[in-house]
Design an enzyme around this catalytic site. Structure first.
Site, PDB file in Angstrom:
ATOM      1  N   THR A  43       0.123  -1.460  -0.203  1.00 20.95           N
ATOM      2  CA  THR A  43      -0.414  -0.483   0.309  1.00 20.95           C
ATOM      3  C   THR A  43       0.884   1.559   0.079  1.00 20.95           C
ATOM      4  OG1 THR A  43      -1.653  -1.409   1.347  1.00 20.95           O
ATOM      5  CG2 THR A  43      -1.521   1.263   1.579  1.00 20.95           C
ATOM      6  N   ASN A  87      -5.709  -9.189  -8.159  1.00 27.07           N
ATOM      7  CA  ASN A  87      -5.629  -9.576  -6.596  1.00 27.07           C
ATOM      8  C   ASN A  87      -6.904 -11.116  -6.456  1.00 27.07           C
ATOM      9  OD1 ASN A  87      -5.954  -6.820  -6.535  1.00 27.07           O
ATOM     10  ND2 ASN A  87      -6.999  -7.725  -4.167  1.00 27.07           N
ATOM     11  N   GLN A 133       0.907  -9.692  -6.254  1.00 26.68           N
ATOM     12  CA  GLN A 133       0.692 -10.618  -5.941  1.00 26.68           C
ATOM     13  C   GLN A 133       1.080 -11.705  -7.388  1.00 26.68           C
ATOM     14  OE1 GLN A 133      -1.802 -12.484  -4.912  1.00 26.68           O
ATOM     15  NE2 GLN A 133      -2.819 -10.488  -3.885  1.00 26.68           N
ATOM     16  N   ALA A 161       5.875  -8.374   1.561  1.00 26.96           N
ATOM     17  CA  ALA A 161       6.768  -9.980   2.085  1.00 26.96           C
ATOM     18  C   ALA A 161       5.416 -10.333   2.524  1.00 26.96           C
ATOM     19  CB  ALA A 161       7.624  -9.805   3.653  1.00 26.96           C
ATOM     20  N   HIS A 162       4.245 -10.128   3.449  1.00 21.97           N
ATOM     21  CA  HIS A 162       3.550 -10.992   3.775  1.00 21.97           C
ATOM     22  C   HIS A 162       2.402 -11.540   2.865  1.00 21.97           C
ATOM     23  CE1 HIS A 162      -0.680  -8.781   3.190  1.00 21.97           C
ATOM     24  NE2 HIS A 162       0.346  -7.675   3.024  1.00 21.97           N
ATOM     25  N   THR A 202      13.476   4.614  10.837  1.00 20.97           N
ATOM     26  CA  THR A 202      13.629   3.968  11.402  1.00 20.97           C
ATOM     27  C   THR A 202      13.502   2.750  10.678  1.00 20.97           C
ATOM     28  OG1 THR A 202      13.988   4.765  13.002  1.00 20.97           O
ATOM     29  CG2 THR A 202      14.719   2.444  13.293  1.00 20.97           C
ATOM     30  N   CYS A 257     -17.746  -5.985   2.313  1.00 27.05           N
ATOM     31  CA  CYS A 257     -18.829  -5.734   3.154  1.00 27.05           C
ATOM     32  C   CYS A 257     -18.024  -3.647   3.283  1.00 27.05           C
ATOM     33  CB  CYS A 257     -18.072  -6.866   4.554  1.00 27.05           C
ATOM     34  SG  CYS A 257     -18.783  -8.265   4.682  1.00 27.05           S
TER      35      CYS A 257
HETATM   36  C1  LIG Z   1      -1.861  -7.165  -0.574  1.00 21.02           C
HETATM   37  C2  LIG Z   1      -2.539  -6.453  -2.241  1.00 21.02           C
HETATM   38  C3  LIG Z   1      -1.827  -5.065  -1.719  1.00 21.02           C
HETATM   39  C4  LIG Z   1      -1.398  -4.034   0.243  1.00 21.02           C
HETATM   40  O1  LIG Z   1      -0.306  -4.910   0.393  1.00 21.02           O
HETATM   41  P1  LIG Z   1       0.704  -4.757   2.099  1.00 21.02           P
HETATM   42  O2  LIG Z   1       1.027  -5.001   2.418  1.00 21.02           O
HETATM   43  O3  LIG Z   1      -1.241  -5.506   2.821  1.00 21.02           O
HETATM   44  O4  LIG Z   1      -0.229  -3.077   2.092  1.00 21.02           O
HETATM   45  C5  LIG Z   1      -1.411  -3.913  -2.552  1.00 21.02           C
HETATM   46  N1  LIG Z   1      -1.633  -4.695  -4.322  1.00 21.02           N
HETATM   47  C6  LIG Z   1      -2.250  -6.073  -4.123  1.00 21.02           C
HETATM   48  C7  LIG Z   1      -2.404  -5.951  -5.838  1.00 21.02           C
HETATM   49  C8  LIG Z   1      -2.346  -6.637  -3.074  1.00 21.02           C
HETATM   50  O5  LIG Z   1      -3.305  -8.478  -3.217  1.00 21.02           O
END
Ligand SMILES: *Cc1c(COP(=O)(O)O)cnc(C)c1O
Length: 406
Positions: free
Chosen positions: A76, A155, A183, A204-205, A244, A330
């Site tokens: 984001t 996504n 993605q 990363a997540h 930081t 939602c």
């Molecule tokens: C999950 C996602 C984001 C947001 O990533 P965050 O690290 O959670 O801020 C942005 N773009 C796409 C296409 C995503 O799938």
């Protein structure tokens, strides 16, 4: 099989952190806890060395120079930095940005902000497979255009855009090309330089790393790209992103990148096998529609609509024991149908009837078998209770029915 076992098929929302990643991170909380910007003692050096290694691992995954990686708090922030940062930096050149209607909200809402700031944004349509029209893209570029922002893989559908062709158009027209590749990075091989991408956001997540850390690739040469920082402060990350550094998070991100690089080839094959079985079995159910592009998509995702079965209701039939996403978002009190599926031309009903199933590293064959059983049973159950389905089975043309207003 235990029907109450929780099964996670929502890996496009987030992935579990790989235990090997957690292990790599742990020493950076308590032992190597220094501030990577502390230049004059070993505490800082150790932290900096962890960051340097991670920067190399991440750069290596996407085949770029480590100096081209700017760490952020996630995709984001990277999307915001790229779009707003280019808009400010290149204000003298122009004020026009081109993007797609199916982009992530981080891109779309950044573009809305640009419009409020006096910029102009073109939101391109996609075809019924979710793909950009290259002629429309090229025709939309004007001498005021500074940036084209088109996501790598969607996504919700996993649809992959023709990145090389878009990069070629941008190069020919002399505009910057930014891509939200959240993605795609770590899941399929990709090289932004080969594709003509100048800025690329990822996180990363979504690749088995921790939450709260991401990156923006910023091309350094031919052309040298710069973005105006959106967070002002100590001038970290070459002045493009102060604050930081999240050292444990970055170390985990690096480890996650190295693991993806090492395991991607085999893993994508395994996941596409699982996905294909899941999809084929669910499509044996009557009136199931595939959403997206079978030729151009990620290996681990499928998006299906189960006609006359509302997605959120379907999820309740399996007590939400299978973690999936439905095509209803939602927002406040109302259930809005997915704008991505609407852009592909689905009606509200089919968008509300959709499920996104996204597989990941920790899914097994048994997970897929259980998901097929439970989703199939759920669809059957919902339709058994549905007067609409009964009418449909009796051959009544539902579009011709005049529903009374209450
Ligand atoms: C999950 C996602 C984001 C947001 O990533 P965050 O690290 O959670 O801020 C942005 N773009 C796409 C296409 C995503 O799938």
């Amino acid at each position: 099989m235990n029907p109450n076992k929780l099964i996670y098929l929502d890996n496009n929302a987030t992935t579990p952190t790989d235990p090997r990643v957690v292990e790599a991170m742990l020493p950076y909380f308590t032992q190597h806890f220094g501030n990577a910007a502390s230049r004059n003692h070993p505490f800082g050096w150790e932290a900096e060395s962890g960051v340097d290694t991670a920067r190399e691992q991440i750069a290596d995954l996407i085949n770029v120079d480590p100096r081209e990686i700017i760490f952020t708090s996630g995709a984001t922030e990277a999307d915001n930095l790229a779009i707003k940062g280019v808009f400010e930096m290149y204000a003298k050149k122009g004020n026009h940005i081109i993007t797609l209607k199916t982009e992530h909200k981080a891109v779309l809402d950044s573009c809305k902000k640009i419009e409020k700031l006096g910029g102009a944004v073109t939101y391109l349509d996609v075809n019924n497979e979710g793909l950009v029209n290259l002629e429309e893209l090229e025709a939309a570029i004007t001498d005021k255009t500074i940036l084209v922002s088109i996501m790598f893989a969607n996504n919700e559908t996993g649809v992959i855009q023709p990145m090389k062709a878009i990069g070629d158009i941008c190069a020919k027209k002399g505009v910057l090309f930014m891509s939200d590749a959240t993605q795609a990075v770590g899941k399929i091989p990709l090289d932004p330089k080969e594709l003509g991408i100048h800025l690329m956001a990822f996180t990363a997540h979504k690749m088995y790393g921790p939450k709260g850390v991401g990156a923006l690739f910023v091309n350094r040469k031919n052309p040298r790209v710069k973005v105006t920082s959106q967070l002002d402060g100590g001038g970290h990350e070459r002045g493009m992103r102060s604050g930081t550094l999240n050292v444990p998070g970055i170390v985990g991100f690096g480890k996650a990148a190295a693991l993806c690089k090492a395991e991607m080839a085999e893993e994508s094959k395994r996941l596409s096998g699982l996905r294909d079985r899941l999809e084929a079995e669910l499509m044996k159910i009557e009136e199931v529609y595939f959403n997206g592009s079978k030729e151009n998509r990620m290996p681990h995702v499928t998006n299906l609509s189960f006609k006359h079965v509302e997605g959120e209701g379907l999820m309740m039939t399996f007590n939400q024991n299978i973690g999936v996403s439905s095509g209803s978002a939602c927002t406040s009190a109302s259930l809005e149908p997915s704008y991505v599926l609407i852009a592909l031309g689905l009606g509200d009903d089919l968008a509300h009837s959709s499920l996104r199933l996204s597989l990941g590293r920790f899914n097994t064959d048994d997970d897929v078998t259980a998901a097929i059983e439970q989703i199939s049973a759920g669809v059957q159950h919902m339709r058994d209770l549905s007067p609409i389905w009964e009418m449909y089975k009796e051959g009544i043309d539902l579009d011709a029915v005049e529903w009374s207003e209450h």
